[in-house]
Write a protein that holds these residues in place. Structure first.
Motif, mmCIF file in Angstrom:
data_model
loop_
_atom_site.group_PDB
_atom_site.id
_atom_site.type_symbol
_atom_site.label_atom_id
_atom_site.label_comp_id
_atom_site.label_asym_id
_atom_site.label_seq_id
_atom_site.Cartn_x
_atom_site.Cartn_y
_atom_site.Cartn_z
ATOM 1 N N ARG A 292 0.846 -1.200 0.000
ATOM 2 C CA ARG A 292 0.000 0.000 0.000
ATOM 3 C C ARG A 292 0.884 1.252 0.000
ATOM 4 O O ARG A 292 2.007 1.225 0.512
ATOM 5 N N ASP B 275 -7.523 -11.701 -5.659
ATOM 6 C CA ASP B 275 -8.451 -10.614 -5.308
ATOM 7 C C ASP B 275 -9.431 -11.044 -4.224
ATOM 8 O O ASP B 275 -10.649 -10.865 -4.335
ATOM 9 N N CYS C 219 -1.796 -5.965 -2.632
ATOM 10 C CA CYS C 219 -2.340 -4.964 -3.538
ATOM 11 C C CYS C 219 -3.261 -5.642 -4.553
ATOM 12 O O CYS C 219 -2.873 -6.648 -5.162
ATOM 13 N N ALA D 268 -5.486 -4.921 -10.080
ATOM 14 C CA ALA D 268 -5.787 -3.746 -10.898
ATOM 15 C C ALA D 268 -5.032 -2.502 -10.428
ATOM 16 O O ALA D 268 -4.807 -1.565 -11.208
ATOM 17 N N GLU D 269 -4.634 -2.498 -9.151
ATOM 18 C CA GLU D 269 -3.955 -1.327 -8.592
ATOM 19 C C GLU D 269 -2.434 -1.458 -8.597
ATOM 20 O O GLU D 269 -1.731 -0.547 -8.158
ATOM 21 N N ALA E 245 -0.251 1.382 -10.337
ATOM 22 C CA ALA E 245 -0.211 2.625 -9.557
ATOM 23 C C ALA E 245 0.702 2.487 -8.353
ATOM 24 O O ALA E 245 1.473 3.410 -8.031
ATOM 25 N N LEU E 246 0.659 1.328 -7.683
ATOM 26 C CA LEU E 246 1.515 1.140 -6.503
ATOM 27 C C LEU E 246 2.988 1.084 -6.918
ATOM 28 O O LEU E 246 3.851 1.652 -6.227
#
Length: 222
Positions: free
Chosen positions: A106, A134, A141, A144-145, A148-149
């Motif tokens: 995160r 998921d 994480c 899908a994220e 970005a992470l």
């Protein structure tokens, strides 16, 4: 009397890793065996150290801090990996103690770790934990994220070496390992921390660079 069982189990697991690697046209040396020693006392760890094992995994910062400084005084070359969840307020302790952290999951933890590494002057290798199935109850994480992470990690100059996952229980793990391997390729990350006592051979055949084995080495916890 010295307990020979851990050394025997260690030899068996190393042989199994080598066999799986051979089937996948890989070299056994490409796979690091992390002996997960969480909840096990030093007297259970020493036989593995005596047998030459040097890479160990712990789930909790506090437990590792209590066990490993004394062991490191007696045995050289130990590499300690944090394989459990990490709270942001323990980031500084983790940066001091561990050589690798497998549970970066995160942005707030990325920020805390980057600050802690700068403060203590150590930069443990990091693996981003992906919630590969998921599953709402699991850490990691969401897939899908992940882009970005990873962008947050790059901006914070965190030393990300790879990805980590724990596939859903009671199902065939191979598709989840294959997905993690694909995500690693997509993002240019060579490290794949995947596979535990029940499925490490499958993980090795699909490309694991680190397998996290506890029960098969130490026996069931009491």
């Amino acid at each position: 009397m010295t307990d020979t069982a851990p050394a025997s189990r260690l030899a068996d697991i190393r042989s199994a890793i080598a066999r799986a690697a051979r089937l996948a046209n890989r070299k056994a040396e490409e796979v690091s065996l992390i002996a997960v020693s969480k909840t096990h006392p030093p007297e259970s760890i020493v036989p593995l150290l005596e047998a030459g094992q040097r890479v160990f995994g712990e789930n909790r910062v506090q437990e590792a801090a209590e066990k490993w400084p004394a062991l490191r005084e007696h045995y050289e070359g130990i590499a300690l990996h944090l394989v459990g969840q990490l709270q942001s307020n323990k980031a500084e302790d983790a940066a001091r103690l561990f050589d690798a952290i497998h549970s970066v999951d995160r942005p707030s933890l990325v920020t805390s770790l980057a600050r802690a590494m700068d403060k203590v002057g150590r930069r443990p290798a990091c693996f981003v934990q992906v919630n590969i199935g998921d599953e709402p109850q699991k850490g990691g994480c969401p897939t899908a994220e992940l882009p970005a992470l990873l962008a947050v990690c790059r901006e914070a100059e965190l030393p990300v070496k790879g990805l980590m996952c724990i596939p859903p229980a009671e199902v065939e793990p191979a598709p989840y390992f294959a997905l993690l391997a694909k995500l690693g390729r997509d993002h240019g990350l060579a490290g794949l921390s995947m596979g535990m006592s029940g499925d490490f051979e499958t993980a090795v055949m699909i490309g694991a660079t680190h397998v996290r084995v506890g029960t098969a080495l130490f026996g069931a916890r009491g």
